[in-house]
Design a protein around this motif. Structure first.
Motif, PDB file in Angstrom:
ATOM      1  N   GLU A  85      41.391  36.923  45.289  1.00 58.85           N
ATOM      2  CA  GLU A  85      42.448  35.898  45.308  1.00 58.85           C
ATOM      3  C   GLU A  85      43.832  36.535  45.398  1.00 58.85           C
ATOM      4  OE1 GLU A  85      41.874  33.577  41.747  1.00 58.85           O
ATOM      5  OE2 GLU A  85      39.875  32.978  42.415  1.00 58.85           O
ATOM      6  N   ALA A  86      43.990  37.692  44.760  1.00 61.32           N
ATOM      7  CA  ALA A  86      45.275  38.390  44.766  1.00 61.32           C
ATOM      8  C   ALA A  86      45.483  39.208  46.046  1.00 61.32           C
ATOM      9  CB  ALA A  86      45.378  39.301  43.540  1.00 61.32           C
ATOM     10  N   TYR A 101      33.237  37.832  38.749  1.00 59.62           N
ATOM     11  CA  TYR A 101      34.445  37.112  38.347  1.00 59.62           C
ATOM     12  C   TYR A 101      35.690  37.970  38.580  1.00 59.62           C
ATOM     13  CZ  TYR A 101      38.033  35.094  35.377  1.00 59.62           C
ATOM     14  OH  TYR A 101      39.219  34.582  34.906  1.00 59.62           O
ATOM     15  N   GLN A 102      35.647  39.237  38.129  1.00 62.99           N
ATOM     16  CA  GLN A 102      36.796  40.141  38.280  1.00 62.99           C
ATOM     17  C   GLN A 102      37.107  40.374  39.762  1.00 62.99           C
ATOM     18  OE1 GLN A 102      38.720  41.093  35.867  1.00 62.99           O
ATOM     19  NE2 GLN A 102      37.502  40.761  34.049  1.00 62.99           N
ATOM     20  N   GLN A 107      39.285  45.713  36.604  1.00 62.65           N
ATOM     21  CA  GLN A 107      39.876  45.557  37.937  1.00 62.65           C
ATOM     22  C   GLN A 107      40.452  46.882  38.434  1.00 62.65           C
ATOM     23  OE1 GLN A 107      42.683  42.426  37.218  1.00 62.65           O
ATOM     24  NE2 GLN A 107      41.148  40.813  37.384  1.00 62.65           N
ATOM     25  N   ARG A 155      38.953  37.483  41.216  1.00 66.18           N
ATOM     26  CA  ARG A 155      40.386  37.542  40.893  1.00 66.18           C
ATOM     27  C   ARG A 155      41.114  38.531  41.813  1.00 66.18           C
ATOM     28  NH1 ARG A 155      41.704  36.677  35.411  1.00 66.18           N
ATOM     29  NH2 ARG A 155      43.823  36.839  36.240  1.00 66.18           N
ATOM     30  N   THR A 178      43.343  44.051  34.778  1.00 59.80           N
ATOM     31  CA  THR A 178      42.468  44.390  33.662  1.00 59.80           C
ATOM     32  C   THR A 178      41.950  45.808  33.911  1.00 59.80           C
ATOM     33  OG1 THR A 178      40.430  43.625  34.718  1.00 59.80           O
ATOM     34  CG2 THR A 178      41.699  41.980  33.462  1.00 59.80           C
TER      35      THR A 178
END
Length: 165
Positions: A82-83, A75-76, A42, A79, A39
């Motif tokens: 997690e990546a 939240y971003q 991000q 993500r 995004t």
């Protein structure tokens, strides 16, 4: 409170700015999604971390820098974590705040998406402008940005008012 009126010239400039901003943002978001499954927020987080001498920033500073809500940024960042693109840990100077740090994978992803990102920005925003025009644009927008950043966001002022005096 003084009344603010926008004259036709100002209104035209405002609408052109909003339209340019929207079209550019849409094209950038599309490129980032295709090139890196990112995004825009991000991407901004990874870029800011990558440009920091330590590769780290406090989450609150990142939220202010990318002009994003703290909960949305959390939240971003989740993500991104997690990546495997960032890590998050308690800040060394203040364990109540969280520090985000870019990983080697995060740096590699930035290196992969950046050329296409710069191509979009160059082609859409700067192609019709001379280098002098670009300097003028920066000279015009910088004080506006600084003025906007010097005013606390509405969310901060209403929170302060509710909390107190």
């Amino acid at each position: 409170m003084p009344e603010h009126h926008v004259d036709p010239v100002q209104l035209g400039a405002y609408f052109a700015l909003i339209e340019v901003s929207g079209l550019l943002r849409h094209a950038i978001e599309q490129q980032l999604r295709e090139a890196g499954d990112l995004t825009f927020v991000q991407f901004q987080v990874l870029m800011r971390l990558g440009q920091s001498p330590t590769g780290s920033h406090r989450m609150t500073d990142l939220a202010d820098a990318v002009v994003y809500s703290r909960s949305g940024l959390t939240y971003q960042a989740g993500r991104l974590e997690e990546a495997g693109l960032i890590t998050r840990s308690p800040s060394p100077d203040d364990e109540r705040s969280t520090t985000a740090t870019i990983t080697d994978a995060g740096r590699a992803l930035i290196a992969r998406v950046l050329p296409g990102h710069e191509e979009v920005v160059s082609g859409m925003l700067f192609e019709p402008l001379s280098q002098d025009d670009a300097r003028t644009l920066a000279r015009l927008l910088t004080p506006v940005r600084d003025h906007m950043r010097s005013t606390p966001p509405r969310s901060a002022t209403s929170r302060r008012r509710r909390g107190g005096s």
